[in-house]
Design an enzyme around this catalytic site. Sequence first.
Site, short mmCIF file in Angstrom:
data_model
loop_
_atom_site.label_atom_id
_atom_site.label_comp_id
_atom_site.label_asym_id
_atom_site.label_seq_id
_atom_site.Cartn_x
_atom_site.Cartn_y
_atom_site.Cartn_z
N ARG A 117 -5.65 -2.39 -8.90
CA ARG A 117 -6.49 -3.13 -7.96
C ARG A 117 -6.51 -2.47 -6.58
O ARG A 117 -7.58 -2.34 -5.97
CB ARG A 117 -6.04 -4.58 -7.85
CG ARG A 117 -4.58 -4.77 -7.45
CD ARG A 117 -4.15 -6.24 -7.58
NE ARG A 117 -2.74 -6.41 -7.31
CZ ARG A 117 -2.23 -6.61 -6.10
NH1 ARG A 117 -3.03 -6.67 -5.05
NH2 ARG A 117 -0.93 -6.77 -5.92
N THR A 235 1.84 2.38 -0.92
CA THR A 235 1.16 1.13 -0.58
C THR A 235 2.04 -0.08 -0.89
O THR A 235 1.57 -1.12 -1.35
CB THR A 235 -0.17 1.00 -1.36
OG1 THR A 235 0.11 0.96 -2.76
CG2 THR A 235 -1.10 2.16 -1.06
N SER A 264 4.96 -4.17 3.20
CA SER A 264 4.53 -5.17 2.22
C SER A 264 3.36 -5.99 2.74
O SER A 264 3.06 -6.01 3.93
CB SER A 264 5.70 -6.12 1.90
OG SER A 264 5.97 -6.95 3.03
N CYS A 265 2.71 -6.70 1.83
CA CYS A 265 1.59 -7.58 2.22
C CYS A 265 2.08 -8.67 3.17
O CYS A 265 1.43 -8.98 4.17
CB CYS A 265 0.98 -8.22 0.98
SG CYS A 265 0.23 -7.05 -0.17
N THR A 266 3.23 -9.25 2.87
CA THR A 266 3.78 -10.31 3.71
C THR A 266 4.07 -9.79 5.11
O THR A 266 3.75 -10.44 6.12
CB THR A 266 5.08 -10.86 3.09
OG1 THR A 266 4.82 -11.28 1.76
CG2 THR A 266 5.61 -12.03 3.90
#
Length: 289
Positions: A117, A235, A264-266
């Site tokens: 994704r 990533t 990280s996304c967080t």
Amino acid sequence: AQHKKTNYALVGSIAVNMALVGAICFSLSGASNVAAPAMRTAPRVASMSRTMPMSMAGQRVSVRPKMIQRREMKAEALSYTVDDIRGMLGDDVANQILAKNTPTGPERNVVLYGFGRIGRLLARIITTIPTNLKLKGIVVRQPKKPDLEKRLELIKRDSVHGPFRGTISMDEADNALIMNGQKVRLIYANQPEEVDYTKYGINDAIVIDNTGVWRDDEGLAKHLSSKGAAQVILTAPGKGVKNIVAGVNSDVIEGSDKILSAASCTTNAVVPALSVLHKKFGIVSGHIE
């Protein structure tokens, strides 16, 4: 038939990661005296935000119709997005703009190691805006049977992000996808060190590892043993490498850095806000879940 509800938190986290990866590419190029990805118009230049070089907003190029005199039009009327031009003048003109409108300085080759994704979203971004980052290859595991058509369909249509913006087809002879006129080779390998990018005409490449398999300096360094690879961006959060949050600690990137993490996304979701609060009021301690 029942439809699954869209996970907006997941979509938002992916978008944040995409923007950060673009920002790191921008900073890497700038730190190593290589032009950062930005928007260049013809004949005028439109600058992009340093912290959000991959943003889809504000991607505009200057076009002046030959049959209309400049004095008869306001300046705003001379600016159109690449998508506007695609709709008015067709795919060929739009693809030429994408190919030729690059920032001052040499192009940088980009390879996506992984095509999940995050990899597919990066491919969409890099091939649909004018930038000096040029996607040249995508590395995936060796399939049991040819999968070029499957890869094409996965990026051509997305239930969340919609259809691919522009033209996309496949070149079976070269096992490549043609994305807005740009050839992107599909490369098969099970390990980073197995790849010789120079065989595909790829040199001095930024390898963006979006698999998450290798997350420390030792593992990610495997990419640098591949011929044609120059730098690596992860990533995901990395261990023993610089974790970069765009606009917060981008200044720690140096030209000598070979491996960087996009965190990280967080982290990317909360740190920008915390950074502002800390600078304005000061944060002594806290807990976030």
